[in-house]
Design a protein around this motif. Structure first.
Motif, PDB file in Angstrom:
ATOM      1  N   LEU A 148      -4.516   1.514 -18.747  1.00 22.45           N
ATOM      2  CA  LEU A 148      -3.685   1.172 -17.584  1.00 22.45           C
ATOM      3  C   LEU A 148      -4.323   0.058 -16.770  1.00 22.45           C
ATOM      4  O   LEU A 148      -3.649  -0.861 -16.314  1.00 22.45           O
ATOM      5  CB  LEU A 148      -3.476   2.403 -16.690  1.00 22.45           C
ATOM      6  N   SER A 149      -5.621   0.134 -16.592  1.00 25.04           N
ATOM      7  CA  SER A 149      -6.333  -0.895 -15.843  1.00 25.04           C
ATOM      8  C   SER A 149      -6.214  -2.254 -16.530  1.00 25.04           C
ATOM      9  O   SER A 149      -6.007  -3.278 -15.868  1.00 25.04           O
ATOM     10  CB  SER A 149      -7.800  -0.503 -15.687  1.00 25.04           C
ATOM     11  N   SER A 150      -6.309  -2.262 -17.845  1.00 25.71           N
ATOM     12  CA  SER A 150      -6.166  -3.515 -18.596  1.00 25.71           C
ATOM     13  C   SER A 150      -4.755  -4.083 -18.453  1.00 25.71           C
ATOM     14  O   SER A 150      -4.585  -5.295 -18.290  1.00 25.71           O
ATOM     15  CB  SER A 150      -6.476  -3.292 -20.073  1.00 25.71           C
ATOM     16  N   ARG A 151      -3.766  -3.208 -18.512  1.00 25.89           N
ATOM     17  CA  ARG A 151      -2.384  -3.678 -18.345  1.00 25.89           C
ATOM     18  C   ARG A 151      -2.148  -4.201 -16.936  1.00 25.89           C
ATOM     19  O   ARG A 151      -1.455  -5.199 -16.746  1.00 25.89           O
ATOM     20  CB  ARG A 151      -1.403  -2.550 -18.674  1.00 25.89           C
ATOM     21  N   ARG A 170       1.995   3.875  -1.299  1.00 19.51           N
ATOM     22  CA  ARG A 170       2.114   2.575  -0.616  1.00 19.51           C
ATOM     23  C   ARG A 170       0.934   2.334   0.302  1.00 19.51           C
ATOM     24  O   ARG A 170       0.395   1.224   0.358  1.00 19.51           O
ATOM     25  CB  ARG A 170       3.415   2.511   0.178  1.00 19.51           C
ATOM     26  N   LEU A 171       0.513   3.369   1.033  1.00 23.90           N
ATOM     27  CA  LEU A 171      -0.636   3.212   1.928  1.00 23.90           C
ATOM     28  C   LEU A 171      -1.909   2.911   1.142  1.00 23.90           C
ATOM     29  O   LEU A 171      -2.709   2.066   1.543  1.00 23.90           O
ATOM     30  CB  LEU A 171      -0.818   4.463   2.786  1.00 23.90           C
ATOM     31  N   GLU A 172      -2.083   3.588   0.025  1.00 20.86           N
ATOM     32  CA  GLU A 172      -3.257   3.320  -0.803  1.00 20.86           C
ATOM     33  C   GLU A 172      -3.199   1.908  -1.383  1.00 20.86           C
ATOM     34  O   GLU A 172      -4.210   1.199  -1.419  1.00 20.86           O
ATOM     35  CB  GLU A 172      -3.361   4.350  -1.929  1.00 20.86           C
ATOM     36  N   ALA A 173      -2.017   1.482  -1.822  1.00 12.97           N
ATOM     37  CA  ALA A 173      -1.857   0.122  -2.351  1.00 12.97           C
ATOM     38  C   ALA A 173      -2.131  -0.917  -1.268  1.00 12.97           C
ATOM     39  O   ALA A 173      -2.739  -1.957  -1.546  1.00 12.97           O
ATOM     40  CB  ALA A 173      -0.455  -0.063  -2.931  1.00 12.97           C
ATOM     41  N   GLN A 174      -1.723  -0.639  -0.045  1.00 16.06           N
ATOM     42  CA  GLN A 174      -2.014  -1.555   1.061  1.00 16.06           C
ATOM     43  C   GLN A 174      -3.519  -1.656   1.292  1.00 16.06           C
ATOM     44  O   GLN A 174      -4.061  -2.743   1.506  1.00 16.06           O
ATOM     45  CB  GLN A 174      -1.337  -1.074   2.349  1.00 16.06           C
ATOM     46  N   GLY A 175      -4.192  -0.504   1.241  1.00 20.68           N
ATOM     47  CA  GLY A 175      -5.650  -0.502   1.423  1.00 20.68           C
ATOM     48  C   GLY A 175      -6.365  -1.275   0.332  1.00 20.68           C
ATOM     49  O   GLY A 175      -7.293  -2.041   0.609  1.00 20.68           O
ATOM     50  N   ILE A 176      -5.934  -1.085  -0.902  1.00 24.03           N
ATOM     51  CA  ILE A 176      -6.554  -1.804  -2.020  1.00 24.03           C
ATOM     52  C   ILE A 176      -6.308  -3.299  -1.878  1.00 24.03           C
ATOM     53  O   ILE A 176      -7.218  -4.113  -2.050  1.00 24.03           O
ATOM     54  CB  ILE A 176      -6.017  -1.267  -3.370  1.00 24.03           C
ATOM     55  N   THR A 177      -5.075  -3.672  -1.536  1.00 24.28           N
ATOM     56  CA  THR A 177      -4.745  -5.092  -1.347  1.00 24.28           C
ATOM     57  C   THR A 177      -5.587  -5.690  -0.228  1.00 24.28           C
ATOM     58  O   THR A 177      -6.088  -6.819  -0.348  1.00 24.28           O
ATOM     59  CB  THR A 177      -3.241  -5.255  -1.052  1.00 24.28           C
ATOM     60  N   ALA A 178      -5.769  -4.933   0.841  1.00 27.16           N
ATOM     61  CA  ALA A 178      -6.579  -5.415   1.967  1.00 27.16           C
ATOM     62  C   ALA A 178      -8.034  -5.651   1.554  1.00 27.16           C
ATOM     63  O   ALA A 178      -8.686  -6.566   2.078  1.00 27.16           O
ATOM     64  CB  ALA A 178      -6.511  -4.416   3.123  1.00 27.16           C
ATOM     65  N   SER A 185       2.718  -4.479  -4.611  1.00 27.50           N
ATOM     66  CA  SER A 185       3.740  -3.790  -5.389  1.00 27.50           C
ATOM     67  C   SER A 185       3.241  -3.471  -6.801  1.00 27.50           C
ATOM     68  O   SER A 185       3.471  -2.376  -7.324  1.00 27.50           O
ATOM     69  CB  SER A 185       5.000  -4.653  -5.456  1.00 27.50           C
ATOM     70  N   THR A 186       2.544  -4.416  -7.395  1.00 28.33           N
ATOM     71  CA  THR A 186       1.988  -4.198  -8.734  1.00 28.33           C
ATOM     72  C   THR A 186       0.934  -3.098  -8.699  1.00 28.33           C
ATOM     73  O   THR A 186       0.919  -2.212  -9.560  1.00 28.33           O
ATOM     74  CB  THR A 186       1.396  -5.509  -9.294  1.00 28.33           C
ATOM     75  N   VAL A 187       0.080  -3.133  -7.695  1.00 27.83           N
ATOM     76  CA  VAL A 187      -0.936  -2.089  -7.542  1.00 27.83           C
ATOM     77  C   VAL A 187      -0.262  -0.730  -7.386  1.00 27.83           C
ATOM     78  O   VAL A 187      -0.662   0.247  -8.019  1.00 27.83           O
ATOM     79  CB  VAL A 187      -1.861  -2.391  -6.336  1.00 27.83           C
ATOM     80  N   ALA A 188       0.785  -0.655  -6.579  1.00 26.32           N
ATOM     81  CA  ALA A 188       1.483   0.614  -6.340  1.00 26.32           C
ATOM     82  C   ALA A 188       2.098   1.158  -7.625  1.00 26.32           C
ATOM     83  O   ALA A 188       2.003   2.360  -7.906  1.00 26.32           O
ATOM     84  CB  ALA A 188       2.552   0.436  -5.269  1.00 26.32           C
ATOM     85  N   ARG A 189       2.705   0.292  -8.423  1.00 28.51           N
ATOM     86  CA  ARG A 189       3.298   0.740  -9.687  1.00 28.51           C
ATOM     87  C   ARG A 189       2.251   1.366 -10.588  1.00 28.51           C
ATOM     88  O   ARG A 189       2.475   2.388 -11.226  1.00 28.51           O
ATOM     89  CB  ARG A 189       3.982  -0.422 -10.409  1.00 28.51           C
ATOM     90  N   PHE A 190       1.078   0.748 -10.636  1.00 28.29           N
ATOM     91  CA  PHE A 190       0.033   1.284 -11.491  1.00 28.29           C
ATOM     92  C   PHE A 190      -0.648   2.507 -10.881  1.00 28.29           C
ATOM     93  O   PHE A 190      -1.161   3.353 -11.611  1.00 28.29           O
ATOM     94  CB  PHE A 190      -0.975   0.190 -11.870  1.00 28.29           C
ATOM     95  N   LEU A 191      -0.636   2.632  -9.563  1.00 25.62           N
ATOM     96  CA  LEU A 191      -1.160   3.846  -8.938  1.00 25.62           C
ATOM     97  C   LEU A 191      -0.316   5.059  -9.319  1.00 25.62           C
ATOM     98  O   LEU A 191      -0.849   6.149  -9.540  1.00 25.62           O
ATOM     99  CB  LEU A 191      -1.202   3.703  -7.412  1.00 25.62           C
ATOM    100  N   VAL A 192       0.990   4.868  -9.397  1.00 23.68           N
ATOM    101  CA  VAL A 192       1.877   5.957  -9.815  1.00 23.68           C
ATOM    102  C   VAL A 192       1.502   6.404 -11.229  1.00 23.68           C
ATOM    103  O   VAL A 192       1.372   7.602 -11.503  1.00 23.68           O
ATOM    104  CB  VAL A 192       3.359   5.526  -9.752  1.00 23.68           C
ATOM    105  N   LYS A 193       1.301   5.454 -12.116  1.00 24.33           N
ATOM    106  CA  LYS A 193       0.939   5.772 -13.495  1.00 24.33           C
ATOM    107  C   LYS A 193      -0.448   6.416 -13.557  1.00 24.33           C
ATOM    108  O   LYS A 193      -0.681   7.367 -14.316  1.00 24.33           O
ATOM    109  CB  LYS A 193       0.977   4.514 -14.358  1.00 24.33           C
TER     110      LYS A 193
END
Length: 132
Positions: free
Chosen positions: A88-91, A32-40, A58-66
């Motif tokens: 994964l990046s394309s999806r 979540r913290l990484e997804a927040q940073g990417i979103t920022a 949320s979408t970024v976080a789901r793909f970070l898990v994958k």
């Protein structure tokens, strides 16, 4: 006797699940913290509203898990990891079309490689050279 056995098994499983849940929460918190940073990092260019930014995150976080699962899979070669990460990046990019308006999605696609690059394995570059 049977009740005591069932109760003992239940207690053991609850403590085991609590440990796993705590571990999962730590992973989720990091993601979540990484997804927040990417979103920022995207926010100044995409200028998303609060709800849209949360959905984006949320979408970024789901793909970070994958992405983490692929990166940590030791059974995959560097080339296979790269191919899976590209897919994964394309999806992720495709799913962002549902989150962002068309003009924001176009900008997202334009800057994604700068913000979320996928490093190429060294041996992949060597295989692309044509030898005579």
């Amino acid at each position: 006797m049977f009740r005591h056995l069932v109760f003992a098994l239940l207690v053991c499983s609850v403590f085991s699940l609590k440990g796993q849940t705590l571990y999962a929460l730590k992973i989720d918190r990091n993601i979540r913290l990484e997804a927040q940073g990417i979103t920022a990092r995207y926010q100044p260019r995409l200028v998303m509203g609060v709800d849209q930014a949360l959905e984006f995150q949320s979408t970024v976080a789901r793909f970070l898990v994958k992405k983490r699962a692929v990166e940590q899979d030791e059974n995959l070669s560097p080339k296979a990891k790269y191919v899976l990460l590209k897919r994964l990046s394309s999806r992720e990019t495709s799913e962002m079309a549902d989150v962002l308006e068309s003009y924001r999605w176009q900008e997202y696609m334009r800057i994604k490689a700068q913000i979320q690059p996928i490093p190429e394995p060294l041996d992949l570059k060597e295989n692309l050279v044509v030898q005579e």
